[in-house]
Design a protein around this motif. Structure first.
Motif, PDB file in Angstrom:
ATOM      1  N   GLU A  38       0.817  -1.202   0.000  1.00  0.00           N
ATOM      2  CA  GLU A  38       0.000   0.000   0.000  1.00  0.00           C
ATOM      3  C   GLU A  38       0.860   1.265   0.000  1.00  0.00           C
ATOM      4  N   GLU A  39       1.983   1.235   0.709  1.00  0.00           N
ATOM      5  CA  GLU A  39       2.871   2.398   0.697  1.00  0.00           C
ATOM      6  C   GLU A  39       3.453   2.611  -0.691  1.00  0.00           C
ATOM      7  N   ARG A  40       3.805   1.526  -1.369  1.00  0.00           N
ATOM      8  CA  ARG A  40       4.336   1.653  -2.728  1.00  0.00           C
ATOM      9  C   ARG A  40       3.269   2.205  -3.669  1.00  0.00           C
ATOM     10  N   ARG A  41       2.046   1.747  -3.509  1.00  0.00           N
ATOM     11  CA  ARG A  41       0.956   2.234  -4.355  1.00  0.00           C
ATOM     12  C   ARG A  41       0.668   3.706  -4.076  1.00  0.00           C
ATOM     13  N   LEU A  42       0.741   4.098  -2.808  1.00  0.00           N
ATOM     14  CA  LEU A  42       0.493   5.492  -2.436  1.00  0.00           C
ATOM     15  C   LEU A  42       1.557   6.411  -3.040  1.00  0.00           C
ATOM     16  N   HIS A  45       0.864   7.510  -6.549  1.00  0.00           N
ATOM     17  CA  HIS A  45      -0.350   8.289  -6.798  1.00  0.00           C
ATOM     18  C   HIS A  45      -0.005   9.769  -6.653  1.00  0.00           C
ATOM     19  N   ALA A  46      -0.239  10.561  -7.692  1.00  0.00           N
ATOM     20  CA  ALA A  46       0.206  11.964  -7.706  1.00  0.00           C
ATOM     21  C   ALA A  46      -0.397  12.770  -6.566  1.00  0.00           C
ATOM     22  N   VAL A  47      -1.694  12.650  -6.333  1.00  0.00           N
ATOM     23  CA  VAL A  47      -2.354  13.469  -5.314  1.00  0.00           C
ATOM     24  C   VAL A  47      -2.005  12.978  -3.913  1.00  0.00           C
ATOM     25  N   SER A  49       0.573  11.109  -2.919  1.00  0.00           N
ATOM     26  CA  SER A  49       1.993  11.235  -2.600  1.00  0.00           C
ATOM     27  C   SER A  49       2.357  12.677  -2.240  1.00  0.00           C
ATOM     28  N   ALA A  50       1.631  13.648  -2.820  1.00  0.00           N
ATOM     29  CA  ALA A  50       1.901  15.051  -2.490  1.00  0.00           C
ATOM     30  C   ALA A  50       1.539  15.364  -1.040  1.00  0.00           C
ATOM     31  N   GLY A  51       0.661  14.577  -0.430  1.00  0.00           N
ATOM     32  CA  GLY A  51       0.262  14.798   0.956  1.00  0.00           C
ATOM     33  C   GLY A  51       0.866  13.791   1.913  1.00  0.00           C
ATOM     34  N   ALA A  52       1.905  13.080   1.480  1.00  0.00           N
ATOM     35  CA  ALA A  52       2.545  12.068   2.321  1.00  0.00           C
ATOM     36  C   ALA A  52       3.929  12.542   2.762  1.00  0.00           C
ATOM     37  N   ARG A  53       4.312  12.169   3.979  1.00  0.00           N
ATOM     38  CA  ARG A  53       5.630  12.514   4.520  1.00  0.00           C
ATOM     39  C   ARG A  53       6.110  11.376   5.404  1.00  0.00           C
ATOM     40  N   ARG A  54       7.415  11.217   5.482  1.00  0.00           N
ATOM     41  CA  ARG A  54       7.999  10.259   6.416  1.00  0.00           C
ATOM     42  C   ARG A  54       8.273  10.994   7.719  1.00  0.00           C
ATOM     43  N   LEU A  55       7.609  10.538   8.795  1.00  0.00           N
ATOM     44  CA  LEU A  55       7.680  11.229  10.078  1.00  0.00           C
ATOM     45  C   LEU A  55       7.953  10.220  11.194  1.00  0.00           C
ATOM     46  N   PRO A  56       8.583  10.670  12.278  1.00  0.00           N
ATOM     47  CA  PRO A  56       8.770   9.777  13.434  1.00  0.00           C
ATOM     48  C   PRO A  56       7.438   9.544  14.144  1.00  0.00           C
ATOM     49  N   VAL A  57       7.148   8.295  14.420  1.00  0.00           N
ATOM     50  CA  VAL A  57       5.903   7.909  15.080  1.00  0.00           C
ATOM     51  C   VAL A  57       6.246   7.176  16.366  1.00  0.00           C
ATOM     52  N   GLU A  58       5.614   7.557  17.459  1.00  0.00           N
ATOM     53  CA  GLU A  58       5.874   6.938  18.747  1.00  0.00           C
ATOM     54  C   GLU A  58       5.271   5.535  18.797  1.00  0.00           C
ATOM     55  N   THR A  59       6.085   4.545  19.131  1.00  0.00           N
ATOM     56  CA  THR A  59       5.638   3.155  19.274  1.00  0.00           C
ATOM     57  C   THR A  59       6.109   2.619  20.624  1.00  0.00           C
ATOM     58  N   LEU A  69       0.244   9.970   6.025  1.00  0.00           N
ATOM     59  CA  LEU A  69      -0.613  10.671   5.074  1.00  0.00           C
ATOM     60  C   LEU A  69      -1.405  11.745   5.800  1.00  0.00           C
ATOM     61  N   ARG A  70      -1.538  12.910   5.181  1.00  0.00           N
ATOM     62  CA  ARG A  70      -2.357  13.966   5.771  1.00  0.00           C
ATOM     63  C   ARG A  70      -3.777  13.453   5.984  1.00  0.00           C
ATOM     64  N   VAL A  71      -4.358  13.799   7.137  1.00  0.00           N
ATOM     65  CA  VAL A  71      -5.612  13.198   7.557  1.00  0.00           C
ATOM     66  C   VAL A  71      -6.752  13.504   6.579  1.00  0.00           C
ATOM     67  N   GLU A  72      -6.739  14.695   5.935  1.00  0.00           N
ATOM     68  CA  GLU A  72      -7.843  15.020   5.018  1.00  0.00           C
ATOM     69  C   GLU A  72      -7.794  14.221   3.724  1.00  0.00           C
ATOM     70  N   LEU A  73      -6.655  13.530   3.476  1.00  0.00           N
ATOM     71  CA  LEU A  73      -6.542  12.690   2.289  1.00  0.00           C
ATOM     72  C   LEU A  73      -6.931  11.236   2.572  1.00  0.00           C
ATOM     73  N   LEU A  74      -7.249  10.911   3.824  1.00  0.00           N
ATOM     74  CA  LEU A  74      -7.656   9.542   4.156  1.00  0.00           C
ATOM     75  C   LEU A  74      -8.871   9.071   3.357  1.00  0.00           C
TER      76      LEU A  74
END
Length: 255
Positions: A38-42, A45-47, A49-59, A69-74
């Protein structure tokens, strides 16, 4: 078949409302789908991918950098998924309903003039009940409002260098050639003049009343591909309305 879930797919996924970006891996885990695919497919995708970023996530094991992915693009991302790949039956049912609703919304907002309003959620026009008719009418007026907003931005030169260069000039006269449909530009210009003139008298936002009149009186549900006869009648009606306003006395001030 369920037509409504109090907990829709977005709520079922358990998104935190305080998040601006959502990790794709977490969403895929909840859906039982492979995150790598799914990450590869995202990313392709032009739209999206423009709203995607690699960010540190707490686990539980510390911060991990993930594709988010920006929440409004979900909603757009969810529409592109294959519901058959969702393992959990509850999630699959919610995703399928969400995609049917999205297809209905897209059709109602992009439906050309003259096409039947029936879709995946709605029967044909003559079989629709009061609630269904209200939905179609509300979507039509929302479409007119959205297109009016976008046309005004373009004719006002919002986002263009020319907007800052010609302060004091009429931006609509300057930018009218930027719109590829002169009929849409003319109708939008008339709608704005009537709505703003009426608002000066009533001290309310009168755009909704104008859109309601266009839909109820002339079945105009979009600025695109308007029949010339219907457009002429709508413009004549708006001009009469504007003329009547100009000839009426100002209402007393609110106390």
């Amino acid at each position: 078949m369920n037509w409504f879930y109090a907990e829709d797919i977005l709520a079922w996924l358990g998104n935190d409302p305080n998040r601006t970006y959502v990790p794709i891996a977490e969403l895929c885990e909840a859906l039982g789908m492979g995150a790598v695919r799914e990450e590869r497919r995202l990313r392709g995708h032009a739209v999206l991918s423009a709203g995607a970023r690699r960010l540190p996530v707490e686990t539980e094991t510390g911060d991990v950098v993930m594709l988010c992915l920006r929440v409004e693009l979900l909603p757009l991302w969810l529409v592109t998924l294959d519901a058959g790949q969702v393992v959990d039956p509850a999630g699959r049912a919610r995703l399928e309903l969400f995609q049917r609703e999205a297809a209905s919304i897209l059709w109602q907002t992009a439906r050309p003039q003259g096409f039947d309003s029936g879709d995946l959620l709605l029967p044909t026009r003559h079989q629709q009940g009061p609630a269904e008719q209200a939905y179609v009418g509300s979507m039509a007026m929302a479409t007119l409002a959205r297109q009016q907003m976008l046309i005004e931005r373009q004719l006002d030169g919002v986002g263009s260098d020319a907007a800052a260069d010609d302060q004091g000039n009429d931006p609509w006269a300057r930018q009218s050639s930027s719109l590829d449909d002169p009929a849409a530009a003319r109708l939008a210009q008339t709608v704005r003049r009537v709505a703003q003139s009426l608002a000066e008298r009533t001290r309310r936002n009168e755009y909704f009343g104008v859109f309601s009149g266009l839909y109820r009186n002339f079945s105009i549900s979009s600025y695109r591909r308007m029949p010339s006869g219907r457009l002429y009648e709508a413009l004549e009606w708006l001009e009469r309305w504007y003329g009547d306003m100009i000839g009426e006395p100002e209402p007393p001030p609110d106390i």
